[in-house]
Design a protein around this motif. Structure first.
Motif, PDB file in Angstrom:
ATOM      1  N   LEU A  53       8.279 -42.250 -72.585  1.00 22.48           N
ATOM      2  CA  LEU A  53       9.306 -41.486 -73.292  1.00 22.48           C
ATOM      3  C   LEU A  53       9.242 -40.003 -72.938  1.00 22.48           C
TER       4      LEU A  53
ATOM      5  N   SER B 148      10.789 -39.708 -69.434  1.00 18.09           N
ATOM      6  CA  SER B 148      12.242 -39.897 -69.441  1.00 18.09           C
ATOM      7  C   SER B 148      12.944 -38.696 -70.071  1.00 18.09           C
ATOM      8  N   GLN B 149      12.381 -38.158 -71.159  1.00 16.36           N
ATOM      9  CA  GLN B 149      13.005 -37.001 -71.796  1.00 16.36           C
ATOM     10  C   GLN B 149      12.851 -35.744 -70.952  1.00 16.36           C
TER      11      GLN B 149
ATOM     12  N   LEU C 291      15.590 -36.009 -68.520  1.00 19.85           N
ATOM     13  CA  LEU C 291      16.848 -35.665 -69.163  1.00 19.85           C
ATOM     14  C   LEU C 291      16.976 -34.158 -69.381  1.00 19.85           C
TER      15      LEU C 291
ATOM     16  N   ILE D 260      15.953 -45.313 -68.671  1.00 20.53           N
ATOM     17  CA  ILE D 260      16.198 -44.634 -69.956  1.00 20.53           C
ATOM     18  C   ILE D 260      16.949 -43.326 -69.735  1.00 20.53           C
ATOM     19  N   SER D 261      16.501 -42.531 -68.765  1.00 23.10           N
ATOM     20  CA  SER D 261      17.147 -41.236 -68.527  1.00 23.10           C
ATOM     21  C   SER D 261      18.552 -41.409 -67.944  1.00 23.10           C
TER      22      SER D 261
ATOM     23  N   HIS E 162      20.783 -43.884 -68.446  1.00 29.30           N
ATOM     24  CA  HIS E 162      21.777 -44.285 -69.441  1.00 29.30           C
ATOM     25  C   HIS E 162      21.950 -43.250 -70.534  1.00 29.30           C
ATOM     26  N   GLY E 163      20.961 -42.386 -70.728  1.00 27.67           N
ATOM     27  CA  GLY E 163      21.143 -41.281 -71.655  1.00 27.67           C
ATOM     28  C   GLY E 163      22.278 -40.373 -71.229  1.00 27.67           C
TER      29      GLY E 163
ATOM     30  N   LEU F 216      23.751 -40.572 -80.578  1.00 27.75           N
ATOM     31  CA  LEU F 216      23.207 -40.526 -79.216  1.00 27.75           C
ATOM     32  C   LEU F 216      22.528 -39.186 -78.928  1.00 27.75           C
TER      33      LEU F 216
ATOM     34  N   TRP G 101      18.760 -39.285 -77.569  1.00 31.12           N
ATOM     35  CA  TRP G 101      18.679 -39.976 -76.284  1.00 31.12           C
ATOM     36  C   TRP G 101      19.301 -39.135 -75.174  1.00 31.12           C
ATOM     37  N   SER G 102      20.408 -38.470 -75.464  1.00 36.07           N
ATOM     38  CA  SER G 102      21.124 -37.718 -74.428  1.00 36.07           C
ATOM     39  C   SER G 102      20.716 -36.250 -74.372  1.00 36.07           C
TER      40      SER G 102
ATOM     41  N   SER H  38      25.632 -35.677 -76.151  1.00 35.72           N
ATOM     42  CA  SER H  38      26.638 -36.492 -76.842  1.00 35.72           C
ATOM     43  C   SER H  38      27.501 -35.682 -77.801  1.00 35.72           C
TER      44      SER H  38
END
Length: 433
Positions: free
Chosen positions: A63, A66-67, A70, A210-211, A213-214, A242, A245-246, A250
């Motif tokens: 996580l 992935s963040q 992002l 994950i990143s 689809h964010g 969202l 995640w985004s 979002s």
């Protein structure tokens, strides 16, 4: 609003653009297998990773990776390089350039160029992720389609981006960063966690998926469903669920209206981790020149958008009400319009009341109602209604005896049979009735 232009098209360019649009409408979707196979590999391996399982600390590290990816996309490629929403020091630019490359969504220059096209020609055939082509296309299909030359590329000025040596370096180093971060580093980090294969699966494919689809859900879902908070004429919408995640992307309704603002979550309570990161960096002196739209303009856009939506809702309700009333014609539910009722004088009402001793002609608001059929159902009893036979019960209906509900008022209106003669009405009106 978010990009730069080198000038207008020449006549030749305009003709070529028209030809391109005509060809685009006739062409069919052609798969671009290179990114297609890469995307398929990552998703298949992500499924394998879930089957293989992981420890809690591997999941937590996934996580974080992935963040971080992002953040590189949202704060770097998007807000810094696409829109110039703030100015960053070299350490922050290097951090964002590296994490954006790790995300494997194209180099910062490639990403910014297409994003500027998206803003200038949103939801047209020139939009790289045109939402009018459907959810799948705007989500991931645009990546899988073999690229065609877009004539609008020539109008996007990238001199500000090309002037940044960090962007130039990242563009050269991008494939090496992707290979190292996607295949080598996950093994090394997995070995440090005690399971190289687990690390390879989770720190590589899973973190990328994950990143990806964010961001992809911003291109698709946030142009399809959600709240239009600042402009009803664009497809961009806000979806708070969202937000984490985004990394705040979002909050898309605000972004497409206030594109240069470093805050996609304009309101303090909006979930926007990228905004928070930029603000913290500003407090540490690592970034400056944070661009913010004037609060008065933001509030005006919000209010005007809300007013327009309320008008549209009211218009839709009025149409629905009109259809409902129209459907009642010819049935016992029909409520006759007041102006169509026959006109009675008070003398005529009293004569009818005298002639119909067992009737129940009750006057409310100048309208005569024949409530005989309702007598058995009246909650206050039959005697109470008969007491007002041939009399004006307006005061009693509204205040004296009971506070009647809207349902009671509608029910009574359906039993209207006449309206009392008003002072300005002529005797002929009564005779016509």
């Amino acid at each position: 609003m978010s990009s730069h232009s080198t000038g207008s098209c020449s006549e030749d360019e305009h003709q070529w653009e028209l030809q391109w649009k005509a060809k685009s409408k006739q062409s069919i979707f052609q798969t671009w297998w290179i990114p297609g196979l890469g995307m398929a590999y990552a998703h298949v391996m992500a499924v394998v990773a879930i089957w293989y399982g992981c420890s809690w600390h591997v999941l937590l590290s996934t996580l974080v990776i992935s963040q971080s990816c992002l953040l590189g996309v949202t704060a770097g490629a998007h807000r810094l390089w696409s829109h110039g929403s703030f100015r960053a020091s070299t350490p922050i630019r290097l951090f964002l350039a590296i994490t954006q490359a790790v995300a494997s969504q194209g180099s910062a220059r490639w990403w910014a160029q297409r994003h500027r096209i998206h803003h200038r020609w949103v939801d047209t055939e020139f939009d790289p992720y045109n939402s009018k082509r459907g959810f799948f296309y705007s989500h991931i299909g645009w990546i899988l389609e073999r690229p065609k030359y877009n004539p609008k590329v020539r109008l996007i000025d990238l001199r500000d981006i090309d002037a940044d040596w960090v962007v130039r370096w990242q563009r050269t180093a991008y494939p090496y960063i992707v290979i190292f971060a996607g295949f080598i580093f996950p093994w090394i980090l997995g070995w440090a966690h005690g399971d190289p294969l687990m690390g390879f699966l989770w720190f590589g494919p899973v973190a990328r998926v994950i990143s990806w689809h964010g961001i992809f859900f911003v291109n698709s879902y946030c142009h399809w469903k959600g709240a239009r908070l600042f402009d009803n004429e664009i497809s961009a919408r806000t979806n708070g669920f969202l937000g984490l995640w985004s990394m705040g992307e979002s909050n898309h309704s605000a972004h497409h209206v206030f594109a240069k603002d470093y805050r996609h979550g304009i309101m303090p309570y909006d979930i926007d981790p990228a905004k928070w990161a930029i603000w913290v960096w500003a407090q540490l002196g690592l970034v400056d020149r944070l661009y913010k739209f004037d609060d008065h303009i933001i509030q005006q856009c919000a209010l005007e958008t809300s007013i327009e939506q309320k008008r549209q809702q009211l218009h839709a309700l009025e149409q629905q009400h009109a259809q409902h009333m129209e459907s009642a014609k010819g049935t016992s539910y029909f409520m006759p319009p007041v102006h169509t009722l026959p006109v009675w004088s008070m003398q005529k009402l009293q004569e009818k009341a005298e002639a119909e001793k067992g009737g129940a002609l009750v006057v409310v608001d100048g309208i005569v109602h024949d409530v005989r059929k309702y007598l058995p159902s009246h909650p206050g009893g039959v005697a109470l209604l008969r007491e007002w036979h041939g009399r004006d019960a307006t005061e009693a209906f509204y205040r004296g005896l009971n506070i009647h509900s809207k349902a009671a008022r509608i029910l009574m209106a359906r039993m209207a049979v006449a309206r009392l003669l008003e002072d300005e009405e002529t005797e002929s009106s009564e005779k016509e009735g």
